[in-house]
Enzyme design. Structure first.
Site, PDB file in Angstrom:
ATOM      1  N   HIS A 184      -3.870   4.266 -11.258  1.00  0.00           N
ATOM      2  CA  HIS A 184      -3.445   5.012 -10.070  1.00  0.00           C
ATOM      3  C   HIS A 184      -3.606   6.506 -10.337  1.00  0.00           C
ATOM      4  O   HIS A 184      -3.403   6.973 -11.450  1.00  0.00           O
ATOM      5  CB  HIS A 184      -1.982   4.683  -9.741  1.00  0.00           C
ATOM      6  CG  HIS A 184      -1.545   5.222  -8.419  1.00  0.00           C
ATOM      7  ND1 HIS A 184      -2.019   4.738  -7.227  1.00  0.00           N
ATOM      8  CD2 HIS A 184      -0.681   6.220  -8.099  1.00  0.00           C
ATOM      9  CE1 HIS A 184      -1.457   5.405  -6.230  1.00  0.00           C
ATOM     10  NE2 HIS A 184      -0.649   6.310  -6.740  1.00  0.00           N
ATOM     11  N   HIS A 215      -0.717  11.041  -2.990  1.00  0.00           N
ATOM     12  CA  HIS A 215      -1.449   9.857  -3.443  1.00  0.00           C
ATOM     13  C   HIS A 215      -1.382   8.791  -2.361  1.00  0.00           C
ATOM     14  O   HIS A 215      -0.610   8.909  -1.404  1.00  0.00           O
ATOM     15  CB  HIS A 215      -0.864   9.329  -4.757  1.00  0.00           C
ATOM     16  CG  HIS A 215       0.579   8.928  -4.638  1.00  0.00           C
ATOM     17  ND1 HIS A 215       1.004   7.635  -4.773  1.00  0.00           N
ATOM     18  CD2 HIS A 215       1.689   9.653  -4.367  1.00  0.00           C
ATOM     19  CE1 HIS A 215       2.324   7.583  -4.616  1.00  0.00           C
ATOM     20  NE2 HIS A 215       2.754   8.802  -4.369  1.00  0.00           N
ATOM     21  N   CYS A 231      -6.124   5.348  -3.516  1.00  0.00           N
ATOM     22  CA  CYS A 231      -5.777   6.542  -4.307  1.00  0.00           C
ATOM     23  C   CYS A 231      -6.999   7.322  -4.775  1.00  0.00           C
ATOM     24  O   CYS A 231      -7.073   8.543  -4.605  1.00  0.00           O
ATOM     25  CB  CYS A 231      -4.866   6.183  -5.480  1.00  0.00           C
ATOM     26  SG  CYS A 231      -5.584   5.056  -6.690  1.00  0.00           S
TER      27      CYS A 231
END
Length: 170
Positions: free
Chosen positions: A126, A142, A73
């Site tokens: 994340h 992502h 990510c």
């Protein structure tokens, strides 16, 4: 005499405060014009960054990856912004303190979205890049561990509850 001196000081202060406010007001007008020009540049940059990130759509997840062989990510974010010569930190935790915090209602294409995906934790782990934002509908690209590089929606229950913050770096 003392009252006259106090009154005179109050008038001087009042006049200097008014001229200070006028100066600030004209500065705001200049700033708005500069912001419009900056927004146009930011929109073009955001468009380019998002388009570049979309080239990795479908690439498998690989921890530490930054290429079409594998991507994580923060690697996706760093690589996409680097395509426009914007150098960002490599890790999600470092990215989470970069740029300016923005309210979710204000997100736009190119902004970063941060999530906490570990159970019982609100610690950011994340990150994704906003690809679309309109009237409460936010989509972001992502690198997910399960599906690789994908576009998801904040309307998805999982992402909605994992959301922690949004930041603007452009």
């Amino acid at each position: 005499m003392r009252n006259f001196t106090i009154l005179l000081l109050a008038l001087i202060c009042l006049n200097s405060c008014k001229s200070s406010k006028k100066a600030k007001s004209s500065h705001k007008n200049t700033t708005k014009t500069e912001k419009r020009a900056t927004n146009t540049t930011s929109n073009a940059l955001a468009e380019s960054i998002v388009d570049y990130a979309k080239q990795f759509d479908g690439v498998r997840y690989k921890y530490g990856g930054t290429t079409k062989k594998g991507m994580d990510c923060s690697g996706l974010v760093m690589t996409a912004f680097k395509s426009e010569n914007i150098m960002l930190p490599r890790t999600t935790s470092d990215l989470s303190v970069t740029g300016d915090w923005i309210d979710l209602k204000e997100v736009q294409k190119g902004d970063l979205m941060f999530f906490a995906t570990r159970k019982n934790s609100r610690k950011v782990n994340h990150v994704g890049i906003v690809t679309f934002a309109s009237e409460g509908n936010v989509e972001f690209i992502h690198a997910s561990t399960s599906a690789g590089v994908i576009i998801s929606s904040l309307a998805e229950r999982y992402w909605y509850f994992a959301f922690v913050q949004a930041r603007r770096v452009l």
